[in-house]
Design a protein around this motif. Structure first.
Motif, PDB file in Angstrom:
ATOM      1  N   ALA A 142      35.605 -18.971  29.923  1.00  0.00           N
ATOM      2  CA  ALA A 142      34.376 -19.357  29.238  1.00  0.00           C
ATOM      3  C   ALA A 142      34.688 -20.122  27.948  1.00  0.00           C
ATOM      4  O   ALA A 142      34.019 -21.107  27.612  1.00  0.00           O
ATOM      5  CB  ALA A 142      33.542 -18.122  28.929  1.00  0.00           C
ATOM      6  N   THR A 143      35.713 -19.677  27.238  1.00  0.00           N
ATOM      7  CA  THR A 143      36.117 -20.374  26.011  1.00  0.00           C
ATOM      8  C   THR A 143      36.578 -21.791  26.328  1.00  0.00           C
ATOM      9  O   THR A 143      36.217 -22.752  25.629  1.00  0.00           O
ATOM     10  CB  THR A 143      37.249 -19.606  25.305  1.00  0.00           C
ATOM     11  N   ALA A 144      37.370 -21.938  27.389  1.00  0.00           N
ATOM     12  CA  ALA A 144      37.843 -23.254  27.797  1.00  0.00           C
ATOM     13  C   ALA A 144      36.685 -24.172  28.171  1.00  0.00           C
ATOM     14  O   ALA A 144      36.765 -25.392  28.011  1.00  0.00           O
ATOM     15  CB  ALA A 144      38.811 -23.131  28.967  1.00  0.00           C
ATOM     16  N   ASP A 145      35.589 -23.603  28.656  1.00  0.00           N
ATOM     17  CA  ASP A 145      34.412 -24.383  29.041  1.00  0.00           C
ATOM     18  C   ASP A 145      33.482 -24.662  27.867  1.00  0.00           C
ATOM     19  O   ASP A 145      32.397 -25.234  28.050  1.00  0.00           O
ATOM     20  CB  ASP A 145      33.632 -23.658  30.144  1.00  0.00           C
ATOM     21  N   TYR A 187      32.168 -22.320  25.558  1.00  0.00           N
ATOM     22  CA  TYR A 187      31.274 -21.252  25.095  1.00  0.00           C
ATOM     23  C   TYR A 187      31.853 -20.606  23.845  1.00  0.00           C
ATOM     24  O   TYR A 187      33.076 -20.490  23.686  1.00  0.00           O
ATOM     25  CB  TYR A 187      31.049 -20.221  26.200  1.00  0.00           C
ATOM     26  N   THR A 188      30.953 -20.189  22.954  1.00  0.00           N
ATOM     27  CA  THR A 188      31.389 -19.701  21.648  1.00  0.00           C
ATOM     28  C   THR A 188      31.126 -18.223  21.410  1.00  0.00           C
ATOM     29  O   THR A 188      31.606 -17.656  20.434  1.00  0.00           O
ATOM     30  CB  THR A 188      30.672 -20.490  20.534  1.00  0.00           C
ATOM     31  N   ALA A 189      30.324 -17.584  22.271  1.00  0.00           N
ATOM     32  CA  ALA A 189      29.987 -16.176  22.069  1.00  0.00           C
ATOM     33  C   ALA A 189      29.721 -15.515  23.422  1.00  0.00           C
ATOM     34  O   ALA A 189      29.450 -16.197  24.418  1.00  0.00           O
ATOM     35  CB  ALA A 189      28.756 -16.047  21.173  1.00  0.00           C
ATOM     36  N   PHE A 190      29.809 -14.181  23.441  1.00  0.00           N
ATOM     37  CA  PHE A 190      29.490 -13.447  24.658  1.00  0.00           C
ATOM     38  C   PHE A 190      28.805 -12.138  24.290  1.00  0.00           C
ATOM     39  O   PHE A 190      28.846 -11.675  23.142  1.00  0.00           O
ATOM     40  CB  PHE A 190      30.737 -13.177  25.497  1.00  0.00           C
ATOM     41  N   ALA A 191      28.144 -11.548  25.276  1.00  0.00           N
ATOM     42  CA  ALA A 191      27.529 -10.231  25.114  1.00  0.00           C
ATOM     43  C   ALA A 191      27.569  -9.523  26.456  1.00  0.00           C
ATOM     44  O   ALA A 191      27.513 -10.161  27.516  1.00  0.00           O
ATOM     45  CB  ALA A 191      26.088 -10.362  24.627  1.00  0.00           C
ATOM     46  N   THR A 192      27.709  -8.211  26.423  1.00  0.00           N
ATOM     47  CA  THR A 192      27.680  -7.432  27.655  1.00  0.00           C
ATOM     48  C   THR A 192      26.268  -6.914  27.881  1.00  0.00           C
ATOM     49  O   THR A 192      25.562  -6.543  26.937  1.00  0.00           O
ATOM     50  CB  THR A 192      28.671  -6.259  27.578  1.00  0.00           C
ATOM     51  N   VAL A 193      25.854  -6.905  29.137  1.00  0.00           N
ATOM     52  CA  VAL A 193      24.489  -6.536  29.496  1.00  0.00           C
ATOM     53  C   VAL A 193      24.528  -5.418  30.532  1.00  0.00           C
ATOM     54  O   VAL A 193      25.172  -5.560  31.586  1.00  0.00           O
ATOM     55  CB  VAL A 193      23.724  -7.742  30.066  1.00  0.00           C
ATOM     56  N   GLY A 194      23.849  -4.324  30.207  1.00  0.00           N
ATOM     57  CA  GLY A 194      23.697  -3.232  31.162  1.00  0.00           C
ATOM     58  C   GLY A 194      22.232  -3.070  31.536  1.00  0.00           C
ATOM     59  O   GLY A 194      21.354  -3.751  30.994  1.00  0.00           O
ATOM     60  N   ASP A 195      21.967  -2.180  32.441  1.00  0.00           N
ATOM     61  CA  ASP A 195      20.588  -1.925  32.861  1.00  0.00           C
ATOM     62  C   ASP A 195      19.777  -1.447  31.653  1.00  0.00           C
ATOM     63  O   ASP A 195      20.150  -0.504  30.963  1.00  0.00           O
ATOM     64  CB  ASP A 195      20.583  -0.863  33.968  1.00  0.00           C
TER      65      ASP A 195
END
Length: 418
Positions: A392-395, A397-405
């Motif tokens: 994702a960084t190579a593409d 993108y600068t940030a991420f978050a984890t998503v649960g139910d």
């Protein structure tokens, strides 16, 4: 011809966006022309060696007998071809739409062209050209506008320090006439002069003699090349131009060049302008009739673009001469020199979700972030989370978050990507 991965494509589009914005800021308007032109137009003798590199398209409906019968004459088999530059299509475009265009037309063309090159570093069979042209203005103002817009674009790309070598085909022709070369032998002489940087004065003189050029003219030219001042790289001004040319070159040509320099200096608000007069700059296109130039940058030894005045081309299609001049940036060379930058503004976010998160919840979270101006990608969590985030960084993108139910927008924790 190449494929581009997402990160490469994004980089190219960022550079193109800067070029388009700067060109438009200088009053140029973008047009689009077909990728194919008529065979006769592409092979009318104005494209120089590029005509030999054109990809031609067979006429539709030819049978085997017709193909065999025309094997020795491509003109009998083909009626169209892929464009090898953007100048020939622009001339045809202007001739077709002149009544709908302003008397002085400033055009942008940014598009791929095709040449049957031998592929190597920096040379491709499909590549992008970024052209600006001014049609309908014979004054030095037109060249000055092109040069200022090009230098401004180079600066905006972070490539400050560029310079432009400039000459005039009329000055070259006057020089060859002064030395005694006949009109018939001058095209071949120019081909040899164009090699001066590679083979030096002695090599040029030897090759001219091998070509059978007029001996007295070769002797006079060789003596001129051996003058201490001849091969100096001079700054731009009337004194420097006259010093670099033999006596007898037209005063009108010198005045035109001086006018360009004065206009560029006034526009940039400086006396030390990034123009260098090069009396041996040739450029190989057969359609140039006046000023010619090449864009240089100290970080590389090759040119990053060039152009010139081609007053005689449009008349071939329109039936009357119209002044025209253009400048083309070599995009494939420029893009490799521009430093990568992180995307500014809103974040580019990867939402890493568990398998059991309902699709509706995922898309609602995504829609909320998109509505805030973010770029968002959904990714199913994998065992190797590190590899997923590195991709994702190579593409870009600068940030991420984890998503649960049950994760909501307020509960979404954005973390920076390294």
């Amino acid at each position: 011809m190449r494929d581009f991965l997402p990160a490469d494509k994004a980089r190219r589009e960022r550079v193109l966006a800067v070029i388009r914005e700067r060109y438009r800021a200088h009053g140029f308007d973008e047009i689009e022309t077909p990728v194919v032109e008529e065979y006769a137009r592409l092979h009318s003798g104005i494209g120089g060696d590029n005509e030999k590199l054109a990809f031609n398209i067979l006429q539709r409906g030819l049978d085997a007998d017709a193909i065999r019968a025309g094997a020795d004459d491509p003109a009998r088999l083909t009626d169209l071809g892929l464009r090898y530059d953007l100048t020939v299509p622009l001339a045809r475009f202007y001739a077709s739409h002149r009544a709908e265009l302003p008397s002085v037309f400033r055009a942008i063309q940014i598009a791929p062209v095709w040449r049957a090159e031998r592929p190597q570093k920096g040379r491709y069979r499909q590549f992008v050209q970024c052209d600006i042209d001014i049609i309908g203005d014979a004054s030095s103002r037109a060249e000055a506008e092109l040069l200022v817009a090009t230098l401004d674009t180079l600066d905006a790309l972070g490539l400050e320090g560029g310079s432009i070598r400039i000459n005039d085909r009329r000055a070259l022709d006057g020089m060859l006439e002064t030395f005694g070369f006949t009109p018939e032998e001058r095209p071949g002489v120019l081909i040899t002069i164009d090699k001066l940087d590679k083979i030096g004065p002695e090599g040029v003189a030897t090759e001219l003699r091998d070509r059978g050029a007029t001996p007295g003219a070769v002797d006079a030219f060789e003596a001129f090349l051996r003058r201490p001042a001849t091969l100096e790289h001079n700054p731009f001004g009337e004194r420097q131009i006259r010093k670099a040319l033999p006596e007898g070159v037209s005063d009108d040509v010198v005045a035109h060049l001086v006018g360009i320099g004065e206009a560029v200096a006034a526009s940039r608000g400086a006396t030390d302008i990034p123009l260098v007069f090069d009396p041996f700059l040739v450029r190989g296109m057969g359609y140039y009739t006046g000023t010619i130039y090449e864009l240089a940058h100290p970080s590389v030894s090759y040119s990053l673009g060039g152009g010139g005045r081609y007053d005689g081309m449009i008349g071939r299609f329109l039936g009357q001469d119209v002044p025209a001049v253009g400048f083309s940036i070599g995009f494939e060379r420029i893009v490799d020199l521009v430093e990568s930058e992180e995307s500014g503004g809103a974040a580019s976010v990867v939402l890493v979700h568990d398998r059991d998160v309902p699709v509706g919840e995922l898309l609602a979270l995504k829609a909320a972030l998109v509505g805030e101006g973010s770029r968002v990608r959904l990714e199913l969590r994998t065992k190797n989370l590190k590899a997923l985030l590195e991709r994702a960084t190579a593409d870009g993108y600068t940030a991420f978050a984890t998503v649960g139910d049950g994760t909501t927008r307020t509960g979404l924790e954005l973390k920076p990507l390294a």
